[in-house]
Design an enzyme around this catalytic site. Structure first.
Site, PDB file in Angstrom:
ATOM      1  N   GLU A 159       9.751 -33.466 -24.784  1.00 37.40           N
ATOM      2  CA  GLU A 159       9.745 -32.882 -23.377  1.00 37.40           C
ATOM      3  C   GLU A 159       9.103 -34.027 -22.582  1.00 37.40           C
ATOM      4  O   GLU A 159       8.115 -34.446 -22.898  1.00 37.40           O
ATOM      5  CB  GLU A 159       9.020 -31.512 -23.283  1.00 37.40           C
ATOM      6  CG  GLU A 159       8.813 -30.957 -22.002  1.00 37.40           C
ATOM      7  CD  GLU A 159       8.115 -29.558 -21.992  1.00 37.40           C
ATOM      8  OE1 GLU A 159       7.363 -29.314 -22.786  1.00 37.40           O
ATOM      9  OE2 GLU A 159       8.166 -28.789 -21.018  1.00 37.40           O
ATOM     10  N   LYS A 214      15.195 -26.404 -18.624  1.00 33.43           N
ATOM     11  CA  LYS A 214      14.421 -25.345 -19.312  1.00 33.43           C
ATOM     12  C   LYS A 214      14.420 -23.925 -18.366  1.00 33.43           C
ATOM     13  O   LYS A 214      14.159 -23.865 -17.244  1.00 33.43           O
ATOM     14  CB  LYS A 214      13.042 -25.777 -19.168  1.00 33.43           C
ATOM     15  CG  LYS A 214      11.912 -25.045 -20.008  1.00 33.43           C
ATOM     16  CD  LYS A 214      10.563 -25.764 -19.906  1.00 33.43           C
ATOM     17  CE  LYS A 214       9.528 -25.059 -20.669  1.00 33.43           C
ATOM     18  NZ  LYS A 214       8.287 -25.881 -20.734  1.00 33.43           N
ATOM     19  N   CYS A 235      10.568 -26.662 -25.390  1.00 31.57           N
ATOM     20  CA  CYS A 235       9.237 -25.993 -25.501  1.00 31.57           C
ATOM     21  C   CYS A 235       9.071 -24.385 -25.465  1.00 31.57           C
ATOM     22  O   CYS A 235       9.461 -23.908 -26.154  1.00 31.57           O
ATOM     23  CB  CYS A 235       8.280 -26.605 -24.464  1.00 31.57           C
ATOM     24  SG  CYS A 235       6.618 -26.775 -25.189  1.00 31.57           S
ATOM     25  N   VAL A 282       1.293 -26.923 -26.347  1.00 29.60           N
ATOM     26  CA  VAL A 282      -0.400 -26.656 -26.030  1.00 29.60           C
ATOM     27  C   VAL A 282      -0.841 -25.520 -26.866  1.00 29.60           C
ATOM     28  O   VAL A 282      -1.988 -25.623 -27.412  1.00 29.60           O
ATOM     29  CB  VAL A 282      -0.946 -26.746 -24.761  1.00 29.60           C
ATOM     30  CG1 VAL A 282      -0.858 -28.106 -24.037  1.00 29.60           C
ATOM     31  CG2 VAL A 282      -0.239 -25.596 -23.848  1.00 29.60           C
TER      32      VAL A 282
HETATM   33  C1  ACM Z   1       5.329 -26.181 -22.474  1.00 28.50           C
HETATM   34  O1  ACM Z   1       6.317 -25.347 -22.601  1.00 28.50           O
HETATM   35  N1  ACM Z   1       5.298 -27.506 -22.202  1.00 28.50           N
HETATM   36  C2  ACM Z   1       4.098 -25.332 -23.348  1.00 28.50           C
END
Ligand code: ACM
Length: 265
Positions: free
Chosen positions: A38, A109, A142, A169
């Site tokens: 990402e 996203k 992510c 994370v």
């Molecule tokens: C994330 O979605 N970058 C934790």
């Protein structure tokens, strides 16, 4: 089919450097498909909308996408890479898919994580599944892993491989993605980053452990948490097309939707 990922450690704001590093690593790979993290070209921890806008690019005509297209043509491979996309003054945390014939598609996203909500708009385009010949691939980014609907949606649209650029994370994703693969019988490639960014009071450390998973949740490869890696694994994407769990159970046809979402229409 050979599929792989880069696990990198981008330096915030150093786009040319981050792109050059990734390109050099892809150049050394013998693969049909490679997934990058990402926001691989910008870094993650934005601190204002102005900064996000300044580092974002239009798709597909921006520098990052054009550079990846050129490499795809040269190397005859497909690349999925996360980047910050700009359109009409708004920014999206996006991932592009490019291949030997150029730009193929872009995913925005859907589920923004924490402070991303301050800089990015949530995805507003329907996730697509792309047939690249050797496999059909879907993309999610992510934190989308936390919402099983995304992987299911992609599986229902026919994805064999879920390409998953990430800047993780929280610690749970690598194990959770095993379940996403089992419950959808798909392959998944999570390309995460490593390192720490501390551009505000709050430092963020990224967990690495990028991975390639098989349709039964097998860990075909899982990376370390603290070093750059560039990995390729051979898979048989057609395994994802068999959704028969037992002679009498089909993964998708056996779903009981009427009871699965109480209160929803
Ligand atoms: C994330 O979605 N970058 C934790």
């Amino acid at each position: 089919m050979k599929v792989g990922f880069l696990q990198t450690s981008p330096v915030f704001g150093k786009k040319d450097e981050n792109i050059d590093t990734a390109l050099a690593k892809i150049n050394q790979l013998d693969t049909d498909l490679v997934v990058l993290p990402e926001l691989f070209s910008t870094g993650y921890q934005f601190t204002s909308k102005e900064e996000t806008l300044a580092l974002s690019e239009i798709v597909p005509d921006g520098e990052t996408t054009r550079t990846l297209i050129n490499l795809s043509k040269e190397k005859d491979l497909y690349i999925v890479a996360g980047l910050s996309e700009r359109e009409n003054g708004r920014c999206y945390n996006s991932a592009v898919l490019v291949g030997p014939n150029g730009f193929i598609g872009c995913y925005r996203k859907l589920h923004l994580f924490y402070n991303e909500k301050k800089w990015f708009e949530p995805g507003n385009i329907e996730p697509e599944v792309y047939d690249i010949g050797k496999a059909r691939i879907g993309i999610m980014i992510c934190f989308d892993w936390f919402f099983p609907e995304v992987a299911r949606y992609l599986a229902l649209k026919g994805a064999d491989i879920i390409c998953h650029p990430a800047n993780l994370v929280l610690p749970y994703c690598p194990q959770a993605m095993i379940t996403r693969c089992i419950e959808n019988r798909v392959f998944a490639i999570t390309a995460n980053r490593i390192g720490t960014e501390k551009r505000t009071e709050e430092a963020l450390t990224f967990i690495g452990t990028s991975q390639i998973l098989g349709t039964k949740g097998e860990i075909l490869y899982r990376a370390a948490s603290d070093r750059d890696e560039a990995i390729v694994v051979e898979i048989y994407p057609m395994k994802a097309r068999d959704k028969q769990v037992t002679p009498m159970n089909h993964l998708l046809h056996d779903r009981r939707l009427k009871f699965a979402f109480p209160g929803e229409k």
